[in-house]
Scaffold this motif. Structure first.
Motif, PDB file in Angstrom:
ATOM      1  N   VAL A 251       0.858  -1.180   0.000  1.00 58.16           N
ATOM      2  CA  VAL A 251       0.000   0.000   0.000  1.00 58.16           C
ATOM      3  C   VAL A 251       0.899   1.237   0.000  1.00 58.16           C
ATOM      4  CG1 VAL A 251      -1.674   1.314   1.355  1.00 58.16           C
ATOM      5  CG2 VAL A 251      -1.875  -1.177   1.198  1.00 58.16           C
ATOM      6  N   PRO A 253       0.690   5.744  -0.556  1.00 63.48           N
ATOM      7  CA  PRO A 253      -0.155   6.921  -0.813  1.00 63.48           C
ATOM      8  C   PRO A 253       0.080   7.480  -2.213  1.00 63.48           C
ATOM      9  CG  PRO A 253       1.673   7.497   0.619  1.00 63.48           C
ATOM     10  CD  PRO A 253       1.727   6.015   0.434  1.00 63.48           C
ATOM     11  N   CYS A 258      -7.235   2.293  -6.262  1.00 63.64           N
ATOM     12  CA  CYS A 258      -7.635   1.904  -4.898  1.00 63.64           C
ATOM     13  C   CYS A 258      -6.513   1.156  -4.181  1.00 63.64           C
ATOM     14  CB  CYS A 258      -8.913   1.059  -4.925  1.00 63.64           C
ATOM     15  SG  CYS A 258     -10.314   1.869  -5.694  1.00 63.64           S
ATOM     16  N   ILE A 261      -3.632   4.939   0.719  1.00 58.98           N
ATOM     17  CA  ILE A 261      -4.311   5.556   1.846  1.00 58.98           C
ATOM     18  C   ILE A 261      -3.685   6.934   2.056  1.00 58.98           C
ATOM     19  CG2 ILE A 261      -4.853   3.364   2.973  1.00 58.98           C
ATOM     20  CD1 ILE A 261      -2.523   3.872   4.864  1.00 58.98           C
ATOM     21  N   THR A 337      -1.958  -5.507   1.833  1.00 58.24           N
ATOM     22  CA  THR A 337      -2.445  -4.408   2.667  1.00 58.24           C
ATOM     23  C   THR A 337      -1.878  -4.453   4.075  1.00 58.24           C
ATOM     24  OG1 THR A 337      -4.448  -5.568   3.385  1.00 58.24           O
ATOM     25  CG2 THR A 337      -4.569  -4.349   1.318  1.00 58.24           C
ATOM     26  N   TYR A 340       3.140  -1.058   4.314  1.00 61.57           N
ATOM     27  CA  TYR A 340       3.029   0.357   3.946  1.00 61.57           C
ATOM     28  C   TYR A 340       4.402   0.899   3.594  1.00 61.57           C
ATOM     29  CZ  TYR A 340       2.241   5.399   4.206  1.00 61.57           C
ATOM     30  OH  TYR A 340       2.182   6.734   3.918  1.00 61.57           O
ATOM     31  N   GLU A 381     -15.308   0.949  -4.284  1.00 62.61           N
ATOM     32  CA  GLU A 381     -15.285   1.119  -2.835  1.00 62.61           C
ATOM     33  C   GLU A 381     -16.690   0.979  -2.250  1.00 62.61           C
ATOM     34  OE1 GLU A 381     -12.462   1.622  -0.759  1.00 62.61           O
ATOM     35  OE2 GLU A 381     -11.561   0.948  -2.624  1.00 62.61           O
TER      36      GLU A 381
END
Length: 517
Positions: A251, A253, A258, A261, A337, A340, A381
């Protein structure tokens, strides 16, 4: 290379073939630690230029830029005492890419039927690794490309050095035509292999990195990212536990599809990433499509399908192309997920992105005959938000997907049910036979609804009844859907009103959840 053909070679390219063969033989001799004839190699390149320079088809590709890269690498080779290493990691991959660039754009690309045959019959054999036996194999090759933006590149490289056990890794640092001090910086990194392109040649950087790697896994790390503690071991855990996994991606940014985060402040990054992993350990989501600003790939699987395709000259949609070809080989790509890493957000490619997006999408359509952003290319989502509203007490779930396109919504439902420790039997029907390859490897049954979706719903899969039906086709008969459900079963539907036959259990945006009582 075994299985390699040049079915569409022209007379002028046929003249080049023995010249390329001699060049590759000389480069392989040097890579093996033997003496090479640099003058001869320069003469051979001159003969290729004499033949190729007048060819109009080569004017709008990277042939000329890659020829300059090869000549620069040859010059560097005469000035280093690490000739075998430079030949193996730079000259050989450069030469393979020069020949392929010349062949594809000069002999194949202008004709749609030739392109189709090339992709079906030649692409894979033409894009395998060059010489993986040249050195002791490593578990992972980490590949970091950079084009300028040295400050970001330093943060990226230093995070990899800080958070990675490099004893089982080789580190390839690729300077892709930078005009700043990137090349000099790369040469200061201990034990790294620096590959320098004097000219930026787009997609060729991916093929060069793949041809050069000797690891069982290839980790692509964009230079506008920062990795965190345990990033590589966590992603490898996914690849080693999931039998059909092609790739694992964290994950990050500022990433679409999708996959992201809200960003964590850099001063708290390490603590955040550690807690992030502990809370989500093992949460790996099979996705139809992955955008890998960081991605770890199983090299043996890439060898069966090829990596980056030079057709995507804009650098857009190359990852959609890899994703589609992977699905159709039965390989899975996972968004991990539980991992990070930080992404600053398209530092290198962001300026041109808006200009090249439409062109890349058109190239994908020309290659595959379908829109990369067609039905089911990315999860909703709103659909995901409705899944926890389902109360499915049984441990074995029979699941039917109706007209779900590329299938990302199917995979997300499977991901959710797997997290709930359910055993899932998945069946799919679609009016579009072209989607079979994207879905069939991941379901227990497929039905092409040549008679139309409504008729297929009444008859497909014999007398089987389902705990859950997912449909992205609006206007279906609620009565037929209800008939195919078990008591207490659910319909998860887009843009549908089934109130006459089922109870509304939830609504979010265009999606609604219905239950049979």
């Amino acid at each position: 290379m075994e299985g390699m053909t040049f079915r569409w070679q022209t007379e002028w390219f046929r003249m080049c073939m023995p010249l390329f063969s001699c060049l590759l033989e000389e480069a392989e001799r040097i890579a093996a630690g033997k003496e090479g004839d640099f003058g001869k190699m320069g003469d051979l390149l001159g003969q290729i230029e004499h033949v190729c320079d007048p060819v109009e088809e080569l004017k709008n590709c990277h042939y000329a830029g890659q020829m300059r890269n090869v000549r620069s690498a040859l010059l560097d080779l005469t000035q280093t005492d690490q000739k075998a290493e430079l030949a193996a990691y730079t000259l050989l991959p450069f030469l393979w890419e020069l020949r392929e660039e010349t062949y594809f754009w000069g002999c194949v690309a202008e004709d749609a039927q030739k392109r189709k045959a090339y992709w079906q019959e030649e692409f894979v054999s033409h894009h395998r690794r060059v010489n993986p036996r040249r050195t002791e194999p490593k578990k992972v090759t980490i590949f970091i490309p950079a084009c300028n933006h040295l400050d970001y590149t330093k943060q990226c490289v230093e995070s990899v050095l800080r958070h990675t056990d490099l004893r089982a890794c080789e580190l390839l640092l690729l300077d892709h035509g930078s005009q700043d001090e990137t090349a000099a910086y790369f040469h200061t990194i201990p034990n790294a292999k620096a590959i320098r392109f004097r000219e930026n040649v787009g997609m060729l950087m991916f093929s060069v990195a793949f041809r050069a790697c000797c690891g069982r896994y290839l980790a692509f790390v964009s230079n506008d990212t920062i990795v965190t503690e345990g990033w590589l071991s966590h992603l490898l855990d996914c690849l080693e536990r999931e039998e059909n996994a092609l790739s694992a991606t964290p994950v990050t940014p500022f990433t679409s599809n999708c996959q992201g985060i809200a960003p964590c402040p850099l001063e708290g990054l390490e603590d955040f990433a550690k807690e992030f992993h502990e809370k989500r350990k093992g949460n790996w989501r099979h996705r139809a499509r992955i955008m890998p600003v960081i991605g770890v790939y199983d090299v043996a699987k890439l060898d069966t399908m090829g990596f980056g395709d030079r057709w995507f000259q804009t650098m857009e949609f190359w990852d959609d192309d890899v994703s589609l070809r992977a699905r159709r080989k039965g390989f899975q790509q996972f968004l991990c997920t539980d991992v990070y890493c930080h992404h600053f957000g398209s530092v290198t490619g962001g300026v041109a992105w808006g200009k090249t997006l439409a062109a890349g999408r058109e190239l994908f359509l020309q290659k595959h005959g379908v829109d990369a952003w067609g039905q089911g290319f990315c999860r909703s989502e709103d659909m995901i938000a409705l899944l926890p509203e389902m109360k499915l007490p049984e441990t074995s779930i029979s699941f039917l997907a109706v007209d779900c396109g590329f299938g990302d919504s199917i995979f997300e439902v499977q991901n959710y049910l797997k997290e709930q420790r359910k055993q899932v039997q998945t069946y799919a029907l679609s009016e579009v036979e072209g989607y079979r390859g994207d879905v069939f490897p991941f379901v227990q049954g497929w039905h092409t609804a040549v008679e139309g979706t409504a008729a297929a719903l009444a008859n497909a899969f014999a007398e089987r009844r389902f705990s859950l039906i997912l449909t992205e086709k609006s206007g279906l008969s609620g009565e037929i859907l209800a008939e195919r459900l078990l008591p207490g079963g659910y319909v998860l539907a887009m843009d549908s009103d089934l109130i006459k036959y089922l109870r509304l259990a939830g609504r979010k945006g265009h999606w609604s959840l219905w239950q049979k009582m």
